[in-house]
Design a protein around this motif. Structure first.
Motif, PDB file in Angstrom:
ATOM      1  N   ARG A  27       0.831  -1.207   0.000  1.00  0.00           N
ATOM      2  CA  ARG A  27       0.000   0.000   0.000  1.00  0.00           C
ATOM      3  C   ARG A  27       0.868   1.261   0.000  1.00  0.00           C
ATOM      4  NH1 ARG A  27      -4.589  -2.178  -1.577  1.00  0.00           N
ATOM      5  NH2 ARG A  27      -5.263  -3.840  -0.204  1.00  0.00           N
ATOM      6  N   ASN A  28       0.359   2.296  -0.636  1.00  0.00           N
ATOM      7  CA  ASN A  28       0.899   3.659  -0.547  1.00  0.00           C
ATOM      8  C   ASN A  28       2.382   3.774  -0.877  1.00  0.00           C
ATOM      9  OD1 ASN A  28      -1.689   4.511   0.421  1.00  0.00           O
ATOM     10  ND2 ASN A  28      -1.095   3.796   2.445  1.00  0.00           N
ATOM     11  N   VAL A  29       2.814   3.179  -1.979  1.00  0.00           N
ATOM     12  CA  VAL A  29       4.219   3.288  -2.388  1.00  0.00           C
ATOM     13  C   VAL A  29       4.470   4.705  -2.885  1.00  0.00           C
ATOM     14  CG1 VAL A  29       5.992   2.477  -3.982  1.00  0.00           C
ATOM     15  CG2 VAL A  29       4.382   0.847  -2.972  1.00  0.00           C
ATOM     16  N   ARG A  30       5.466   5.355  -2.280  1.00  0.00           N
ATOM     17  CA  ARG A  30       5.803   6.740  -2.633  1.00  0.00           C
ATOM     18  C   ARG A  30       7.316   6.880  -2.759  1.00  0.00           C
ATOM     19  NH1 ARG A  30       1.040   6.495  -3.107  1.00  0.00           N
ATOM     20  NH2 ARG A  30      -0.567   7.652  -2.024  1.00  0.00           N
ATOM     21  N   PHE A  31       7.719   7.654  -3.756  1.00  0.00           N
ATOM     22  CA  PHE A  31       9.131   7.947  -3.986  1.00  0.00           C
ATOM     23  C   PHE A  31       9.337   9.444  -3.809  1.00  0.00           C
ATOM     24  CE2 PHE A  31       8.122   4.193  -6.425  1.00  0.00           C
ATOM     25  CZ  PHE A  31       9.250   3.394  -6.354  1.00  0.00           C
ATOM     26  N   ALA A  32      10.371   9.837  -3.075  1.00  0.00           N
ATOM     27  CA  ALA A  32      10.733  11.253  -2.933  1.00  0.00           C
ATOM     28  C   ALA A  32      11.902  11.525  -3.863  1.00  0.00           C
ATOM     29  CB  ALA A  32      11.115  11.568  -1.499  1.00  0.00           C
ATOM     30  N   GLY A  33      11.666  12.357  -4.866  1.00  0.00           N
ATOM     31  CA  GLY A  33      12.700  12.626  -5.864  1.00  0.00           C
ATOM     32  C   GLY A  33      12.594  11.635  -7.004  1.00  0.00           C
ATOM     33  N   GLY A  34      13.464  11.775  -7.976  1.00  0.00           N
ATOM     34  CA  GLY A  34      13.452  10.879  -9.124  1.00  0.00           C
ATOM     35  C   GLY A  34      12.524  11.380 -10.218  1.00  0.00           C
ATOM     36  N   CYS A  35      12.134  10.502 -11.105  1.00  0.00           N
ATOM     37  CA  CYS A  35      11.284  10.821 -12.253  1.00  0.00           C
ATOM     38  C   CYS A  35       9.814  10.726 -11.828  1.00  0.00           C
ATOM     39  CB  CYS A  35      11.549   9.859 -13.399  1.00  0.00           C
ATOM     40  SG  CYS A  35      13.269   9.770 -13.912  1.00  0.00           S
ATOM     41  N   PRO A  36       9.170  11.852 -11.577  1.00  0.00           N
ATOM     42  CA  PRO A  36       7.842  11.831 -10.959  1.00  0.00           C
ATOM     43  C   PRO A  36       6.795  11.001 -11.691  1.00  0.00           C
ATOM     44  CG  PRO A  36       8.586  14.098 -11.328  1.00  0.00           C
ATOM     45  CD  PRO A  36       9.627  13.182 -11.879  1.00  0.00           C
ATOM     46  N   GLY A  37       6.694  11.145 -12.984  1.00  0.00           N
ATOM     47  CA  GLY A  37       5.655  10.416 -13.719  1.00  0.00           C
ATOM     48  C   GLY A  37       5.854   8.917 -13.654  1.00  0.00           C
ATOM     49  N   ASN A  38       7.063   8.463 -13.901  1.00  0.00           N
ATOM     50  CA  ASN A  38       7.345   7.026 -13.873  1.00  0.00           C
ATOM     51  C   ASN A  38       7.165   6.447 -12.478  1.00  0.00           C
ATOM     52  OD1 ASN A  38       7.977   6.921 -16.607  1.00  0.00           O
ATOM     53  ND2 ASN A  38      10.126   7.390 -16.243  1.00  0.00           N
ATOM     54  N   LEU A  39       7.637   7.156 -11.478  1.00  0.00           N
ATOM     55  CA  LEU A  39       7.568   6.619 -10.123  1.00  0.00           C
ATOM     56  C   LEU A  39       6.142   6.649  -9.569  1.00  0.00           C
ATOM     57  CD1 LEU A  39      10.922   8.026  -8.780  1.00  0.00           C
ATOM     58  CD2 LEU A  39      10.411   5.738  -9.662  1.00  0.00           C
ATOM     59  N   LEU A  40       5.374   7.639  -9.948  1.00  0.00           N
ATOM     60  CA  LEU A  40       3.965   7.661  -9.571  1.00  0.00           C
ATOM     61  C   LEU A  40       3.245   6.471 -10.207  1.00  0.00           C
ATOM     62  CD1 LEU A  40       1.643   9.111  -8.125  1.00  0.00           C
ATOM     63  CD2 LEU A  40       1.338  10.495 -10.178  1.00  0.00           C
ATOM     64  N   ALA A  41       3.594   6.178 -11.458  1.00  0.00           N
ATOM     65  CA  ALA A  41       2.990   5.042 -12.159  1.00  0.00           C
ATOM     66  C   ALA A  41       3.344   3.724 -11.477  1.00  0.00           C
ATOM     67  CB  ALA A  41       3.434   5.020 -13.621  1.00  0.00           C
ATOM     68  N   ILE A  42       4.597   3.562 -11.066  1.00  0.00           N
ATOM     69  CA  ILE A  42       4.991   2.332 -10.367  1.00  0.00           C
ATOM     70  C   ILE A  42       4.144   2.170  -9.109  1.00  0.00           C
ATOM     71  CG2 ILE A  42       6.827   1.229  -9.016  1.00  0.00           C
ATOM     72  CD1 ILE A  42       8.824   2.306 -11.082  1.00  0.00           C
ATOM     73  N   GLY A  43       4.001   3.240  -8.338  1.00  0.00           N
ATOM     74  CA  GLY A  43       3.188   3.180  -7.126  1.00  0.00           C
ATOM     75  C   GLY A  43       1.765   2.736  -7.401  1.00  0.00           C
ATOM     76  N   LYS A  44       1.185   3.257  -8.467  1.00  0.00           N
ATOM     77  CA  LYS A  44      -0.188   2.876  -8.823  1.00  0.00           C
ATOM     78  C   LYS A  44      -0.264   1.415  -9.279  1.00  0.00           C
ATOM     79  CE  LYS A  44      -1.825   7.459 -10.178  1.00  0.00           C
ATOM     80  NZ  LYS A  44      -2.349   8.277 -11.286  1.00  0.00           N
ATOM     81  N   LEU A  45       0.728   0.984 -10.055  1.00  0.00           N
ATOM     82  CA  LEU A  45       0.707  -0.377 -10.586  1.00  0.00           C
ATOM     83  C   LEU A  45       0.861  -1.446  -9.504  1.00  0.00           C
ATOM     84  CD1 LEU A  45       2.859   0.115 -13.800  1.00  0.00           C
ATOM     85  CD2 LEU A  45       0.433  -0.514 -13.717  1.00  0.00           C
ATOM     86  N   VAL A  46       1.598  -1.138  -8.446  1.00  0.00           N
ATOM     87  CA  VAL A  46       1.851  -2.149  -7.421  1.00  0.00           C
ATOM     88  C   VAL A  46       0.878  -2.077  -6.249  1.00  0.00           C
ATOM     89  CG1 VAL A  46       4.284  -2.288  -8.083  1.00  0.00           C
ATOM     90  CG2 VAL A  46       3.612  -0.801  -6.187  1.00  0.00           C
ATOM     91  N   GLU A  47       0.002  -1.090  -6.229  1.00  0.00           N
ATOM     92  CA  GLU A  47      -0.973  -0.938  -5.139  1.00  0.00           C
ATOM     93  C   GLU A  47      -1.811  -2.212  -5.000  1.00  0.00           C
ATOM     94  OE1 GLU A  47      -3.044   0.871  -1.992  1.00  0.00           O
ATOM     95  OE2 GLU A  47      -1.220   1.534  -2.982  1.00  0.00           O
ATOM     96  N   GLY A  48      -1.822  -2.779  -3.796  1.00  0.00           N
ATOM     97  CA  GLY A  48      -2.614  -3.969  -3.517  1.00  0.00           C
ATOM     98  C   GLY A  48      -1.966  -5.279  -3.929  1.00  0.00           C
ATOM     99  N   ALA A  49      -0.743  -5.210  -4.437  1.00  0.00           N
ATOM    100  CA  ALA A  49      -0.051  -6.413  -4.905  1.00  0.00           C
ATOM    101  C   ALA A  49       0.685  -7.111  -3.764  1.00  0.00           C
ATOM    102  CB  ALA A  49       0.938  -6.046  -6.012  1.00  0.00           C
ATOM    103  N   ASP A  50       1.113  -8.321  -4.021  1.00  0.00           N
ATOM    104  CA  ASP A  50       1.918  -9.085  -3.083  1.00  0.00           C
ATOM    105  C   ASP A  50       3.354  -8.548  -3.125  1.00  0.00           C
ATOM    106  OD1 ASP A  50       3.949 -11.181  -2.459  1.00  0.00           O
ATOM    107  OD2 ASP A  50       2.175 -12.375  -2.010  1.00  0.00           O
ATOM    108  N   PRO A  51       3.906  -8.092  -1.997  1.00  0.00           N
ATOM    109  CA  PRO A  51       5.245  -7.509  -1.986  1.00  0.00           C
ATOM    110  C   PRO A  51       6.336  -8.454  -2.502  1.00  0.00           C
ATOM    111  CG  PRO A  51       4.168  -7.161   0.123  1.00  0.00           C
ATOM    112  CD  PRO A  51       3.277  -8.049  -0.680  1.00  0.00           C
ATOM    113  N   LYS A  52       6.214  -9.750  -2.209  1.00  0.00           N
ATOM    114  CA  LYS A  52       7.218 -10.715  -2.689  1.00  0.00           C
ATOM    115  C   LYS A  52       7.206 -10.782  -4.207  1.00  0.00           C
ATOM    116  CE  LYS A  52       7.094 -13.638   1.395  1.00  0.00           C
ATOM    117  NZ  LYS A  52       6.738 -14.954   1.934  1.00  0.00           N
ATOM    118  N   ASN A  53       6.025 -10.769  -4.791  1.00  0.00           N
ATOM    119  CA  ASN A  53       5.907 -10.825  -6.243  1.00  0.00           C
ATOM    120  C   ASN A  53       6.472  -9.549  -6.876  1.00  0.00           C
ATOM    121  OD1 ASN A  53       5.073 -12.004  -8.732  1.00  0.00           O
ATOM    122  ND2 ASN A  53       3.251 -10.710  -8.703  1.00  0.00           N
TER     123      ASN A  53
END
Length: 88
Positions: A27-53
């Motif tokens: 839940r709530n994956v957030r990156f401070a700094g970096g490429c905002p669009g790509n990192l926001l997308a990663i956070g959305k894509l992994v929301e609710g996923a299994d962390p090991k996967n």
């Protein structure tokens, strides 16, 4: 929900934060700094996923020959959190 904070190495992102809920979902994956669009997308894509996967999928991704990437650093952060949770 257990919240985590990780300081990545070798990338533009300065901090990665995320939570793992009581059902073991990411839940709530957030990156401070970096490429905002790509990192926001990663956070959305992994929301609710299994962390090991997620860690398995993202492990070893490289950015510009750095030997790591923000996605790879998220993989390391998730693996570290999972290992700490299993020790506790």
């Amino acid at each position: 929900m257990k919240n985590y904070s990780f300081q990545p190495q070798g990338v533009c992102t300065r901090q990665i934060t995320f939570g793992i809920d009581d059902e073991g979902k990411l839940r709530n994956v957030r990156f401070a700094g970096g490429c905002p669009g790509n990192l926001l997308a990663i956070g959305k894509l992994v929301e609710g996923a299994d962390p090991k996967n997620v860690a398995s999928i993202l492990k070893g991704n490289d950015c510009g020959g750095r030997g790591t990437s923000c996605a790879d650093q998220l993989s390391i952060a998730l693996t570290t959190a999972i290992e700490k949770a299993n020790v506790a």
